[in-house]
Design an enzyme around this catalytic site. Structure first.
Site, PDB file in Angstrom:
ATOM      1  N   HIS A 177      75.668 -40.421 -17.252  1.00 25.82           N
ATOM      2  CA  HIS A 177      75.324 -41.092 -15.995  1.00 25.82           C
ATOM      3  C   HIS A 177      74.026 -40.542 -15.411  1.00 25.82           C
ATOM      4  O   HIS A 177      73.780 -39.337 -15.418  1.00 25.82           O
ATOM      5  CB  HIS A 177      76.459 -40.903 -14.981  1.00 25.82           C
ATOM      6  CG  HIS A 177      76.228 -41.598 -13.673  1.00 25.82           C
ATOM      7  ND1 HIS A 177      76.379 -42.950 -13.502  1.00 25.82           N
ATOM      8  CD2 HIS A 177      75.823 -41.115 -12.461  1.00 25.82           C
ATOM      9  CE1 HIS A 177      76.116 -43.280 -12.255  1.00 25.82           C
ATOM     10  NE2 HIS A 177      75.751 -42.181 -11.605  1.00 25.82           N
TER      11      HIS A 177
ATOM     12  N   ASP B  41      77.975 -48.317 -13.392  1.00 27.22           N
ATOM     13  CA  ASP B  41      78.269 -49.709 -13.752  1.00 27.22           C
ATOM     14  C   ASP B  41      77.505 -50.159 -15.004  1.00 27.22           C
ATOM     15  O   ASP B  41      77.188 -51.339 -15.150  1.00 27.22           O
ATOM     16  CB  ASP B  41      77.919 -50.628 -12.581  1.00 27.22           C
ATOM     17  CG  ASP B  41      76.468 -50.479 -12.149  1.00 27.22           C
ATOM     18  OD1 ASP B  41      75.744 -49.667 -12.760  1.00 27.22           O
ATOM     19  OD2 ASP B  41      76.051 -51.175 -11.209  1.00 27.22           O
TER      20      ASP B  41
END
Length: 318
Positions: free
Chosen positions: A237, A127
């Site tokens: 990530h 996110d």
């Protein structure tokens, strides 16, 4: 009494059939194929065939009130027992007796081995704040709180703004003021600069293991910290690493000693496994789009150049 014995013997000699009824909790069954000349073992086998109760745990009763028959001698003939044609035999399973060994081999369960703790990835949401969520998770000993990101972004901005000499444009890639505004946005990604700042703030070594290159970048390595935490990075990530025991309710372990080199070796094994499974993103080749002007870009290099030319810093992976 003598006549009854004589009659029973005569029936046995003639091979006259015994008509017996076997009564159990599940109903009754007519027993066929037995005579007074049949042996006890034949009776037991017939009972097992009809009821499923193994021979060695059968309790057979006859008469009223029912009395148990002593059938230990399997070779004895039924003529030696008070059983007449037309009798009802009551059959029960003796629960307190051990079940007999079966002809077929039994499966012996191996003793349960205690599972050893293992290093594993704890996945957090992609996110734009995965770095902050991951760092918070490991330094707090396994506390997952996605709402921590704004606070951590603000903390970094405060540290950077308080020391413009150490965090100059040469270090940040933009002015101190611009960086502070940029890092507080929820659509920007953290990286090496932010990991370094958080390492100093939490006074712990933060090790980032890269799944593409299978290397460990150790932030705070020379600072003399005693604590170490681990992250795994796939090119875009971050996820936290934790030691956990499969099948156990024990809480995960996320803080390690800086003298624990075994944990670093395990982290590299995880990274190598991810690399072999192609679980990484090549940041030099992955497709991006500028979310401001919708320009298509390839890799970090083009994204940086585009940012310098336009001031746009909001990119999304295509």
């Amino acid at each position: 009494m003598v006549m009854e014995q004589l009659t029973l013997q005569l029936q046995s000699t003639a091979g006259r059939m015994l008509r017996l009824r076997c009564k159990t909790k599940n109903g009754s069954h007519i027993m066929q194929g037995l005579t007074h000349q049949s042996c006890v073992q034949e009776l037991k086998s017939k009972v097992e065939e009809l009821t499923g109760i193994p021979c060695d745990v059968q309790k057979i009763m006859v008469g009223y009130p029912p009395s148990s028959l002593d059938l230990k001698n399997g070779d004895a003939h039924l003529k030696d027992y008070p059983i007449k044609s037309g009798d009802t035999l009551i059959v029960e399973e003796e629960k307190n007796k051990p079940k007999p060994r079966q002809d077929h081999p039994t499966v012996t369960k191996a003793p349960r081995l205690e599972t050893s703790p293992m290093l594993a990835r704890r996945v957090v949401p992609a996110d734009n704040s995965c770095l902050f969520t991951s760092v918070y998770y490991v330094v707090e000993g396994g506390v997952y709180d996605p709402a921590c990101a704004p606070e951590m972004r603000g903390l970094i901005a405060q540290i950077v703004s308080s020391d413009p000499a150490a965090y100059s444009e040469a270090v940040l890639g933009k002015s101190n003021e611009e960086y502070c505004s940029w890092i507080k946005r929820d659509d920007t990604w953290g990286g090496a600069i932010e990991v370094s700042i958080l390492s100093k703030f939490y006074k712990c070594e933060i090790c980032v293991v890269d799944t593409q290159t299978v290397r460990v970048d150790r932030f705070g390595e020379d600072a003399g910290y005693h604590k170490r935490v681990l992250l795994i990075y796939d090119g875009i990530h971050y996820d936290p690493l934790q030691k956990e025991t499969p099948g156990s309710d024990a809480p995960p372990h996320t803080i390690f000693s800086t003298t624990d080199d075994v944990i670093l070796a395990q982290a590299l094994e995880l990274a190598d496994e991810a690399r072999r499974k192609r679980q990484f993103t090549d940041v030099n080749r992955f497709a991006l789009r500028c979310m401001v002007c919708q320009t298509g870009l390839v890799g970090q290099k083009e994204a940086r150049e585009h940012a310098k030319e336009t001031g746009h810093t909001n990119f999304g992976e295509v």
